[in-house]
Write a protein that holds these residues in place. Structure first.
Motif, PDB file in Angstrom:
ATOM      1  N   LEU A  36     -27.593  13.811 -37.788  1.00  0.00           N
ATOM      2  CA  LEU A  36     -27.471  13.733 -36.334  1.00  0.00           C
ATOM      3  C   LEU A  36     -26.305  12.820 -35.997  1.00  0.00           C
ATOM      4  N   LYS A  37     -25.334  13.362 -35.279  1.00  0.00           N
ATOM      5  CA  LYS A  37     -24.229  12.555 -34.773  1.00  0.00           C
ATOM      6  C   LYS A  37     -24.256  12.663 -33.261  1.00  0.00           C
ATOM      7  N   ARG A  38     -24.253  11.482 -32.615  1.00  0.00           N
ATOM      8  CA  ARG A  38     -24.308  11.447 -31.152  1.00  0.00           C
ATOM      9  C   ARG A  38     -23.145  10.625 -30.612  1.00  0.00           C
ATOM     10  N   LEU A  39     -22.491  11.157 -29.588  1.00  0.00           N
ATOM     11  CA  LEU A  39     -21.467  10.417 -28.869  1.00  0.00           C
ATOM     12  C   LEU A  39     -22.174   9.710 -27.731  1.00  0.00           C
ATOM     13  N   VAL A  40     -22.101   8.391 -27.755  1.00  0.00           N
ATOM     14  CA  VAL A  40     -22.775   7.581 -26.756  1.00  0.00           C
ATOM     15  C   VAL A  40     -21.708   6.944 -25.876  1.00  0.00           C
ATOM     16  N   LYS A  41     -21.763   7.231 -24.594  1.00  0.00           N
ATOM     17  CA  LYS A  41     -20.803   6.656 -23.656  1.00  0.00           C
ATOM     18  C   LYS A  41     -21.495   5.536 -22.905  1.00  0.00           C
ATOM     19  N   PHE A  42     -20.920   4.332 -23.014  1.00  0.00           N
ATOM     20  CA  PHE A  42     -21.500   3.158 -22.379  1.00  0.00           C
ATOM     21  C   PHE A  42     -20.999   3.004 -20.948  1.00  0.00           C
ATOM     22  N   ASN A  43     -19.758   3.312 -20.740  1.00  0.00           N
ATOM     23  CA  ASN A  43     -19.134   3.349 -19.420  1.00  0.00           C
ATOM     24  C   ASN A  43     -17.844   4.146 -19.576  1.00  0.00           C
ATOM     25  N   LYS A  44     -16.969   4.167 -18.600  1.00  0.00           N
ATOM     26  CA  LYS A  44     -15.764   4.996 -18.681  1.00  0.00           C
ATOM     27  C   LYS A  44     -14.793   4.526 -19.761  1.00  0.00           C
ATOM     28  N   GLU A  45     -14.830   3.253 -20.115  1.00  0.00           N
ATOM     29  CA  GLU A  45     -13.875   2.708 -21.066  1.00  0.00           C
ATOM     30  C   GLU A  45     -14.353   2.694 -22.511  1.00  0.00           C
ATOM     31  N   VAL A  46     -15.650   2.710 -22.733  1.00  0.00           N
ATOM     32  CA  VAL A  46     -16.168   2.507 -24.082  1.00  0.00           C
ATOM     33  C   VAL A  46     -17.128   3.625 -24.470  1.00  0.00           C
ATOM     34  N   SER A  47     -16.914   4.175 -25.670  1.00  0.00           N
ATOM     35  CA  SER A  47     -17.854   5.157 -26.212  1.00  0.00           C
ATOM     36  C   SER A  47     -18.046   4.846 -27.691  1.00  0.00           C
ATOM     37  N   GLY A  48     -19.119   5.341 -28.242  1.00  0.00           N
ATOM     38  CA  GLY A  48     -19.400   5.097 -29.651  1.00  0.00           C
ATOM     39  C   GLY A  48     -19.946   6.344 -30.307  1.00  0.00           C
ATOM     40  N   LEU A  49     -19.729   6.459 -31.606  1.00  0.00           N
ATOM     41  CA  LEU A  49     -20.262   7.571 -32.376  1.00  0.00           C
ATOM     42  C   LEU A  49     -21.332   7.021 -33.298  1.00  0.00           C
ATOM     43  N   GLU A  50     -22.551   7.513 -33.133  1.00  0.00           N
ATOM     44  CA  GLU A  50     -23.676   7.093 -33.965  1.00  0.00           C
ATOM     45  C   GLU A  50     -23.979   8.237 -34.928  1.00  0.00           C
ATOM     46  N   SER A  51     -24.094   7.928 -36.206  1.00  0.00           N
ATOM     47  CA  SER A  51     -24.408   8.926 -37.218  1.00  0.00           C
ATOM     48  C   SER A  51     -25.679   8.502 -37.935  1.00  0.00           C
ATOM     49  N   ALA A  52     -26.626   9.424 -38.075  1.00  0.00           N
ATOM     50  CA  ALA A  52     -27.901   9.100 -38.713  1.00  0.00           C
ATOM     51  C   ALA A  52     -28.366  10.269 -39.577  1.00  0.00           C
ATOM     52  N   TYR A  53     -29.173   9.956 -40.583  1.00  0.00           N
ATOM     53  CA  TYR A  53     -29.768  10.947 -41.470  1.00  0.00           C
ATOM     54  C   TYR A  53     -31.269  10.745 -41.488  1.00  0.00           C
ATOM     55  N   TYR A  54     -32.009  11.862 -41.455  1.00  0.00           N
ATOM     56  CA  TYR A  54     -33.473  11.829 -41.481  1.00  0.00           C
ATOM     57  C   TYR A  54     -33.953  12.854 -42.495  1.00  0.00           C
ATOM     58  N   SER A  55     -34.929  12.487 -43.303  1.00  0.00           N
ATOM     59  CA  SER A  55     -35.490  13.394 -44.301  1.00  0.00           C
ATOM     60  C   SER A  55     -36.215  14.550 -43.620  1.00  0.00           C
ATOM     61  N   SER A  56     -35.821  15.766 -43.947  1.00  0.00           N
ATOM     62  CA  SER A  56     -36.478  16.954 -43.382  1.00  0.00           C
ATOM     63  C   SER A  56     -37.907  17.083 -43.894  1.00  0.00           C
ATOM     64  N   ASN A  57     -38.150  16.627 -45.117  1.00  0.00           N
ATOM     65  CA  ASN A  57     -39.502  16.713 -45.675  1.00  0.00           C
ATOM     66  C   ASN A  57     -40.443  15.693 -45.049  1.00  0.00           C
ATOM     67  N   LYS A  58     -39.949  14.492 -44.776  1.00  0.00           N
ATOM     68  CA  LYS A  58     -40.784  13.457 -44.164  1.00  0.00           C
ATOM     69  C   LYS A  58     -41.032  13.734 -42.682  1.00  0.00           C
ATOM     70  N   PHE A  59     -40.070  14.410 -42.050  1.00  0.00           N
ATOM     71  CA  PHE A  59     -40.158  14.679 -40.605  1.00  0.00           C
ATOM     72  C   PHE A  59     -39.984  16.182 -40.349  1.00  0.00           C
ATOM     73  N   PRO A  60     -41.032  16.992 -40.653  1.00  0.00           N
ATOM     74  CA  PRO A  60     -40.915  18.434 -40.467  1.00  0.00           C
ATOM     75  C   PRO A  60     -40.671  18.803 -39.002  1.00  0.00           C
ATOM     76  N   LYS A  61     -39.814  19.780 -38.798  1.00  0.00           N
ATOM     77  CA  LYS A  61     -39.463  20.314 -37.476  1.00  0.00           C
ATOM     78  C   LYS A  61     -38.810  19.273 -36.558  1.00  0.00           C
ATOM     79  N   LEU A  62     -38.273  18.217 -37.146  1.00  0.00           N
ATOM     80  CA  LEU A  62     -37.613  17.176 -36.350  1.00  0.00           C
ATOM     81  C   LEU A  62     -36.421  17.736 -35.591  1.00  0.00           C
TER      82      LEU A  62
END
Length: 191
Positions: A130-156
């Motif tokens: 999962l990669k999400r572009l997070v905009k805090f305001n007009k001047e600042v944004s961030g890219l958050e990248s995360a990994y989740y186990s498909s087996n531990k979290f079915p249908k996530l």
């Protein structure tokens, strides 16, 4: 500098050392790092080993490659260490920011050795990236990248939406109470 007689692969040792150089300010945010061949001479490692370390650091958000220009230290990295799982949105709101979220990537992939080790699963097991572009305001944004186990979290994957808190989703839908977390966030300032 590199320890060839220990279990930690050479490319991981180089990653650790490059992170240290970034944190110590030898490579400042936004600056060009040495070329692969220069790093190879500096570390006494092959170009393939250097390329793997640099590629991993790009994937982790420490470095960014610019076609025809080289590899640069990612600007404005924020690392947050949590004692318990907390909402990213709440973290930012508590920092005085009011984020909006856009999903950039949501796909299932096979875990690499590194991801598998971090998630305590076997290499090759399916994970949600999962990669999400997070905009805090007009001047600042961030890219958050995360990994989740498909087996531990079915249908996530089907439950993820731009406005959902992943911390709340994992807690309420899966009863998951994490003991710790380490996240690397890349923030871009636009002027």
């Amino acid at each position: 500098m590199l320890e060839k007689n220990i279990k930690t692969p050479l490319y991981e040792q180089i990653e650790i050392e490059l992170k240290r150089l970034i944190n110590d300010g030898k490579y400042k945010q936004g600056t060009l790092i040495a070329s692969e061949s220069e790093l190879g001479r500096e570390f006494g490692a092959s170009r393939i080993t250097i390329r793997r370390a640099v590629s991993d650091l790009v994937d982790q958000g420490y470095l960014v490659k610019k076609q025809g220009k080289g590899t640069f230290v990612q600007a404005n990295m924020v690392e947050r260490n949590l004692l318990h799982l907390g909402s990213y949105s709440n973290f930012m709101k508590n920092s005085g920011k009011h984020p909006s979220v856009q999903i950039v990537k949501l796909q299932e992939i096979a875990s690499t050795d590194k991801i598998a080790e971090l998630l305590n699963i076997f290499p090759g097991e399916p994970v949600i990236n999962l990669k999400r572009l997070v905009k805090f305001n007009k001047e600042v944004s961030g890219l958050e990248s995360a990994y989740y186990s498909s087996n531990k979290f079915p249908k996530l994957r089907e439950k993820i939406t731009p406005d959902i808190s992943m911390a709340n989703l994992l807690s309420t839908q899966y009863g998951y109470k994490e003991q710790g977390s380490n996240q690397l966030l890349s923030c871009q300032h636009r002027f």
